[in-house]
Design an enzyme around this catalytic site. Structure first.
Site, PDB file in Angstrom:
ATOM      1  N   LYS A  44      30.030 -16.947   4.269  1.00  0.00           N
ATOM      2  CA  LYS A  44      30.520 -17.142   5.629  1.00  0.00           C
ATOM      3  C   LYS A  44      31.989 -17.545   5.705  1.00  0.00           C
ATOM      4  O   LYS A  44      32.593 -17.482   6.782  1.00  0.00           O
ATOM      5  CB  LYS A  44      29.648 -18.151   6.351  1.00  0.00           C
ATOM      6  CG  LYS A  44      28.244 -17.633   6.617  1.00  0.00           C
ATOM      7  CD  LYS A  44      28.277 -16.482   7.599  1.00  0.00           C
ATOM      8  CE  LYS A  44      26.896 -16.080   8.031  1.00  0.00           C
ATOM      9  NZ  LYS A  44      26.925 -15.216   9.200  1.00  0.00           N
ATOM     10  N   SER A 277      18.003 -17.533   0.577  1.00  0.00           N
ATOM     11  CA  SER A 277      18.248 -16.143   0.977  1.00  0.00           C
ATOM     12  C   SER A 277      18.705 -15.292  -0.199  1.00  0.00           C
ATOM     13  O   SER A 277      18.463 -14.081  -0.216  1.00  0.00           O
ATOM     14  CB  SER A 277      19.248 -16.077   2.135  1.00  0.00           C
ATOM     15  OG  SER A 277      20.489 -16.621   1.756  1.00  0.00           O
TER      16      SER A 277
END
Ligand code: PMP
Length: 319
Positions: A44, A277
């Site tokens: 991110k 994830s």
């Protein structure tokens, strides 16, 4: 002095890609892109700096302004770094269902952290759709009250464009274009949409597969059993506004246990320390083994580091 960066922001991106050597797959090779090499240890950071610099270019923000974002933590740490270096006040709104390492790290990076308590009946260590909606309401309220700029990764096209132009093109370069399939877990969808767009523009026949929790195969059009799964950062059963069905060659899903077991394998056997994830992405990639030709190359992402999950049960062992 060529090797001295002007600030930590210049260290975002250009992450390593590594081949997995002990998957047990018969047909496919899996390559993973290590996004925890970014300055705040997640993919991110790429979109954080992208969205801030886009707002600066458009004259939307000026030094000293307040930036606010709803995040599961990773976009928050990226924005915290960008705001610290560039001189903005940063407020992050997150659910208490996310791991506390992320909140602690955000505070250390100078962010103001607004933790939204979990909704009655929701499990700890998970962020359900209800929890997510409560965070959304709080973010709306604070954005108005603080007159803050909200980059809003959920609707900001810079999110997927950054992945198309950086992550996607890095993948093509690092593999010399030898890719047969790409797999990514869906939160905002920015990673999947951006990288898949780059790959499909490069070669139409590269297969792209979104990954969802088995209990919430929303984009796949299946009934959502529950959004109370452990794979933080996505699987909220919402359709990203810029979702592009033409990029999708099929949907994959994984259970919590599959994600956890594969994350543990990655750490113990490959030396790759990632979060839920990352485990989900590799578990999903492994599911392509039976249907692909021998020697096929599948690329996926390790979005963040296992260090962000030490307080969860991801790396808790009995002995
Ligand atoms: N994994 C983790 C740990 C994340 O924080 C996120 C983003 N919230 C994702 C995967 C999904 O990425 P995207 O938002 O680009 O779909």
């Amino acid at each position: 002095m060529d090797d001295v960066k002007a600030s930590i922001l210049s260290a975002i991106g250009n992450t390593p890609m590594v081949r997995l050597n002990r998957t047990g797959c018969r047909n496919i090779e899996i390559y993973v892109k290590l996004e925890y090499y970014n300055p705040s240890f997640s993919i991110k950071d790429r979109i954080a700096i992208g969205m801030i610099e886009d707002a600066e270019r458009k004259g939307i923000i000026n030094k000293g302004d307040t930036v606010i974002e709803k995040t599961s933590g990773n976009t928050g740490t990226g924005l915290a770094i960008a705001c610290a270096v560039k001189g903005y006040h940063f407020v992050t709104v997150m659910s208490a269902g996310n791991s506390m390492e992320k909140a602690q790290m955000l505070k250390a990076l100078g962010a103001e952290v607004v933790l939204v308590p979990q909704q009655p009946g929701e499990d700890t260590d998970t962020v359900s759709r209800k929890d997510n909606e409560a965070v959304e309401r709080k973010t709306d309220e604070l954005t108005e009250k603080l007159q803050a700029y909200r980059p809003n990764q959920y609707i900001n096209p810079v999110n997927y464009l950054v992945h198309e132009y950086t992550t996607g093109s890095e993948i093509i370069k690092q593999t010399d274009g030898n890719i047969d399939a790409f797999v990514a877990y869906i939160g905002t969808g920015g990673t999947f949409v951006g990288i898949s767009s780059a790959l499909k523009k490069f070669r139409k026949d590269i297969k792209c597969y979104p990954v969802e929790p088995e209990s919430a195969q929303f984009l796949a059009g299946k009934p959502v059993i529950t959004t109370r799964h452990k794979i933080q950062g996505g699987g909220h059963a919402v359709k990203p506004p810029y979702w592009d069905e033409s990029l999708v060659d099929g949907y994959l899903s994984v259970t919590d246990d599959e994600a956890i077991n594969v994350a543990r394998y990655l750490a113990a056997k490959e030396g790759l320390f990632t979060g839920y994830s990352g485990g989900a992405n590799v578990a999903a990639a492994m599911k392509l083994d039976d249907s692909m030709k021998r020697g096929s190359i599948v690329v996926t992402i390790l979005p963040d580091t296992g260090l962000k999950y030490l307080s969860s049960d991801l790396y808790k062992f009995d002995d």
